[in-house]
Design a protein around this motif. Structure first.
Motif, PDB file in Angstrom:
ATOM      1  N   ALA A  45       0.831  -1.201   0.000  1.00  0.00           N
ATOM      2  CA  ALA A  45       0.000   0.000   0.000  1.00  0.00           C
ATOM      3  C   ALA A  45       0.863   1.248   0.000  1.00  0.00           C
ATOM      4  CB  ALA A  45      -0.931  -0.008   1.214  1.00  0.00           C
ATOM      5  N   ASP A  46       0.353   2.320  -0.627  1.00  0.00           N
ATOM      6  CA  ASP A  46       1.104   3.573  -0.693  1.00  0.00           C
ATOM      7  C   ASP A  46       1.386   4.157   0.682  1.00  0.00           C
ATOM      8  OD1 ASP A  46       1.262   3.486  -3.421  1.00  0.00           O
ATOM      9  OD2 ASP A  46      -0.456   4.801  -3.767  1.00  0.00           O
ATOM     10  N   GLY A  47       0.548   3.843   1.656  1.00  0.00           N
ATOM     11  CA  GLY A  47       0.753   4.385   2.988  1.00  0.00           C
ATOM     12  C   GLY A  47       1.686   3.575   3.857  1.00  0.00           C
ATOM     13  N   GLU A  48       2.248   2.511   3.308  1.00  0.00           N
ATOM     14  CA  GLU A  48       3.147   1.656   4.071  1.00  0.00           C
ATOM     15  C   GLU A  48       4.417   2.431   4.437  1.00  0.00           C
ATOM     16  OE1 GLU A  48       4.809  -0.858   6.161  1.00  0.00           O
ATOM     17  OE2 GLU A  48       3.122  -1.810   5.119  1.00  0.00           O
ATOM     18  N   HIS A  49       4.795   2.392   5.714  1.00  0.00           N
ATOM     19  CA  HIS A  49       5.955   3.162   6.172  1.00  0.00           C
ATOM     20  C   HIS A  49       7.068   2.284   6.744  1.00  0.00           C
ATOM     21  CE1 HIS A  49       3.922   6.944   5.487  1.00  0.00           C
ATOM     22  NE2 HIS A  49       2.887   6.538   6.210  1.00  0.00           N
ATOM     23  N   ALA A  50       6.906   0.981   6.738  1.00  0.00           N
ATOM     24  CA  ALA A  50       7.955   0.117   7.269  1.00  0.00           C
ATOM     25  C   ALA A  50       9.221   0.302   6.431  1.00  0.00           C
ATOM     26  CB  ALA A  50       7.503  -1.339   7.251  1.00  0.00           C
ATOM     27  N   PRO A  51      10.353   0.630   7.046  1.00  0.00           N
ATOM     28  CA  PRO A  51      11.561   0.965   6.281  1.00  0.00           C
ATOM     29  C   PRO A  51      11.981  -0.100   5.283  1.00  0.00           C
ATOM     30  CG  PRO A  51      11.848   1.508   8.595  1.00  0.00           C
ATOM     31  CD  PRO A  51      10.562   0.751   8.493  1.00  0.00           C
ATOM     32  N   ALA A  52      11.812  -1.367   5.633  1.00  0.00           N
ATOM     33  CA  ALA A  52      12.319  -2.438   4.779  1.00  0.00           C
ATOM     34  C   ALA A  52      11.359  -2.805   3.651  1.00  0.00           C
ATOM     35  CB  ALA A  52      12.622  -3.676   5.621  1.00  0.00           C
ATOM     36  N   THR A  53      10.123  -2.324   3.696  1.00  0.00           N
ATOM     37  CA  THR A  53       9.145  -2.732   2.691  1.00  0.00           C
ATOM     38  C   THR A  53       8.473  -1.570   1.974  1.00  0.00           C
ATOM     39  OG1 THR A  53       7.415  -2.859   4.389  1.00  0.00           O
ATOM     40  CG2 THR A  53       8.644  -4.885   3.901  1.00  0.00           C
ATOM     41  N   ALA A  54       8.607  -0.355   2.467  1.00  0.00           N
ATOM     42  CA  ALA A  54       7.922   0.781   1.857  1.00  0.00           C
ATOM     43  C   ALA A  54       8.487   1.076   0.462  1.00  0.00           C
ATOM     44  CB  ALA A  54       8.063   2.014   2.746  1.00  0.00           C
ATOM     45  N   ASN A  55       7.606   1.461  -0.443  1.00  0.00           N
ATOM     46  CA  ASN A  55       8.025   1.874  -1.776  1.00  0.00           C
ATOM     47  C   ASN A  55       8.619   3.280  -1.705  1.00  0.00           C
ATOM     48  OD1 ASN A  55       6.966  -0.516  -2.818  1.00  0.00           O
ATOM     49  ND2 ASN A  55       4.946   0.402  -3.110  1.00  0.00           N
ATOM     50  N   PHE A  56       9.601   3.555  -2.551  1.00  0.00           N
ATOM     51  CA  PHE A  56      10.208   4.887  -2.578  1.00  0.00           C
ATOM     52  C   PHE A  56      10.890   5.108  -3.914  1.00  0.00           C
ATOM     53  CE2 PHE A  56      13.663   2.155  -1.174  1.00  0.00           C
ATOM     54  CZ  PHE A  56      14.737   2.621  -1.917  1.00  0.00           C
ATOM     55  N   GLY A  57      11.239   6.342  -4.152  1.00  0.00           N
ATOM     56  CA  GLY A  57      12.015   6.697  -5.336  1.00  0.00           C
ATOM     57  C   GLY A  57      12.633   8.065  -5.153  1.00  0.00           C
ATOM     58  N   TYR A  58      13.872   8.244  -5.596  1.00  0.00           N
ATOM     59  CA  TYR A  58      14.572   9.525  -5.494  1.00  0.00           C
ATOM     60  C   TYR A  58      15.412   9.738  -6.748  1.00  0.00           C
ATOM     61  CZ  TYR A  58      13.780   9.058  -0.413  1.00  0.00           C
ATOM     62  OH  TYR A  58      13.216   8.893   0.837  1.00  0.00           O
ATOM     63  N   ARG A  59      15.648  10.989  -7.042  1.00  0.00           N
ATOM     64  CA  ARG A  59      16.732  11.366  -7.951  1.00  0.00           C
ATOM     65  C   ARG A  59      17.917  11.772  -7.084  1.00  0.00           C
ATOM     66  NH1 ARG A  59      14.962  10.536 -13.460  1.00  0.00           N
ATOM     67  NH2 ARG A  59      12.723  10.961 -13.469  1.00  0.00           N
ATOM     68  N   ILE A  60      19.086  11.315  -7.459  1.00  0.00           N
ATOM     69  CA  ILE A  60      20.307  11.664  -6.737  1.00  0.00           C
ATOM     70  C   ILE A  60      21.224  12.430  -7.683  1.00  0.00           C
ATOM     71  CG2 ILE A  60      22.331  10.773  -5.510  1.00  0.00           C
ATOM     72  CD1 ILE A  60      20.729   8.248  -4.900  1.00  0.00           C
ATOM     73  N   ILE A  61      21.751  13.544  -7.203  1.00  0.00           N
ATOM     74  CA  ILE A  61      22.763  14.300  -7.943  1.00  0.00           C
ATOM     75  C   ILE A  61      24.043  14.260  -7.124  1.00  0.00           C
ATOM     76  CG2 ILE A  61      23.340  16.473  -9.080  1.00  0.00           C
ATOM     77  CD1 ILE A  61      20.335  17.216  -8.699  1.00  0.00           C
ATOM     78  N   THR A  62      25.130  13.856  -7.745  1.00  0.00           N
ATOM     79  CA  THR A  62      26.417  13.794  -7.047  1.00  0.00           C
ATOM     80  C   THR A  62      27.436  14.647  -7.781  1.00  0.00           C
ATOM     81  OG1 THR A  62      26.005  11.584  -6.134  1.00  0.00           O
ATOM     82  CG2 THR A  62      28.290  12.284  -6.298  1.00  0.00           C
TER      83      THR A  62
END
Length: 438
Positions: A58-75
């Motif tokens: 579910a989109d509201g899932e907050h468990a660190p090991a199972t929650a969905n996420f996405g980021y852009r990273i600039i280095t």
């Protein structure tokens, strides 16, 4: 100087989401390179994406090991190859604080003449970031335009930007209704002669177009900063003939309908390489036509890059559509599954490094992203998440020897990095450089 740089994941991000670096990408996560750009002082910036999506979570899932996420990273890397800083932006995590960077498709990087980093995306979204990645200094947001929804025009700039030797901005601009689609698609190539700053944006003079008559383009889509012959580009005022009209006789199947515009690169201050690719088919597109057109700053197609066969050298295999150019030495480059190609200003093919040979077969694992202001080729290894910086010779006849030496150095430098970084499944984790949130 040959360099090998890691696309590093901030350790705090790995810990926060308890990312299993040993897991296969088929398990629902991944790291994808987007673009690399270099500054005149030798610094390098890399843009890449890390994401995780578990089906059924579910989109509201907050468990660190199972929650969905996405980021852009600039280095940001120094001229010596040190990781100086990273920045996280465009979070896809539910409930995350909104990013100041305007998100969008096909995100690209450009270092502007004053050193500011520009992050651009479809459609015409441009964000200006300080060189140290610490903060956003301006956003140009075109706003979302979708069919059957009321549209309030925003304040966008460009979908992609490159810089010529004198500091002109070579831009692509999206338009609504291209090929009768109900979404913005990159359709114009233009040049801006003024500075893009936090307080003002220059006028982009449109030089070339893809679809000559976007079917759904209307007065609401007209933007004052995109002009042709002294007036804003609109349904009745745009560059003609379009590139697709100039090459229409070369495609028996589609007449270039549904073709797409690649990211152009400057071959000189007044000459640009504009790639155009015919439509892509689900069943395979090898052999489809493509043109690397030479367009001057008067909007004239003066020639093309010659020497590639539509099938034997097809960029459609693996979707290798990037071009790079060194405008100081007036060389253009392209890398796909069949070889690394290099041309002079006249569009004549001066070198092809065939990937069927043992020496250059490793190139099939790399994607060409850009040329640095010093003329270095910047490649990204698609599986090992490493940037390879190759100094290109002044004489293109020396390119095979330069690339061969760079591939040998890459193997040595990769081994040294493995001892220093201890990557897990070619995932590099950095703990020392600051991490900013934009």
């Amino acid at each position: 100087m040959i360099q090998t740089l890691p696309l590093a994941l901030p350790a705090m991000l790995v810990d926060l989401h308890r990312i299993d670096l040993t897991a296969l990408y088929s398990k629902g996560w991944g790291v994808q390179a987007c673009d690399v750009a270099a500054a005149p002082n030798g610094d390098v910036y890399a843009l890449y994406r890390v994401y995780r999506y578990f089906y059924g979570v579910a989109d509201g899932e907050h468990a660190p090991a199972t929650a969905n996420f996405g980021y852009r990273i600039i280095t940001r890397y120094s001229a010596d190859g040190e990781v100086l800083a990273s920045a996280l932006c465009c979070s896809e995590r539910p409930g995350e604080t909104a990013s100041a960077v305007v998100d969008g498709g096909d995100m690209t990087l450009c270092v502007l003449p004053n050193g500011t980093l520009a992050i651009s995306s479809l459609a015409d979204n441009t964000t200006l970031v300080t060189p140290d990645l610490s903060r956003v200094i301006a956003t140009y947001d075109s706003k979302d335009h979708r069919p059957f929804k009321e549209f309030t025009p925003g304040d966008g700039f460009a979908t992609a930007i490159s810089v010529t030797p004198s500091g002109r901005l070579l831009c692509t601009v999206a338009e609504y209704g291209v090929w009768k689609y109900g979404s913005p698609i990159t359709n114009l190539v233009g040049v801006a002669d003024g500075a893009l700053t936090a307080t003002s944006k220059p006028v982009i003079e449109a030089l070339a177009s893809l679809d000559p008559e976007p079917a759904r383009h209307s007065d609401v889509d007209v933007r004052a900063h995109v002009a042709h012959q002294g007036a804003p580009v609109g349904p009745a005022n745009r560059p003609r003939p379009a590139l697709t009209e100039l090459v229409a006789g070369e495609d028996r199947l589609s007449g270039w309908h549904d073709s797409r515009l690649g990211r152009p690169v400057p071959l000189a201050d007044d000459l640009f390489v504009v790639p155009v690719y015919a439509r892509t088919f689900r069943s395979g597109s090898r052999g489809q036509p493509f043109v690397f057109a030479l367009v001057n700053d008067h909007g004239e197609m003066t020639g093309r890059l010659h020497g590639m066969h539509e099938s034997r050298d097809s960029p459609f295999t693996g979707f290798c559509f990037n071009l790079a150019a060194d405008p100081h030495r007036r060389h253009a480059f392209h890398l796909n599954r069949y070889g690394l190609y290099a041309w002079n200003k006249a569009g004549m093919l001066r070198a092809k490094l065939d990937t069927e040979t043992k020496t250059f077969k490793p190139l099939t694992h790399f994607t060409l992203t850009a040329c640095s202001p010093a003329g270095d080729l910047l490649l990204v290894h698609n599986k090992q998440h490493l940037i390879l910086r190759i100094p290109a010779p002044d004489d293109l006849t020396g390119l095979p020897a330069a690339v061969e030496e760079a591939l040998r150095a890459y193997a040595r430098q990769r081994t040294a990095l493995k001892k220093q970084w201890a990557p897990v499944n070619w995932h590099w984790t950095q703990t020392s450089a600051p991490v900013h949130r934009l």
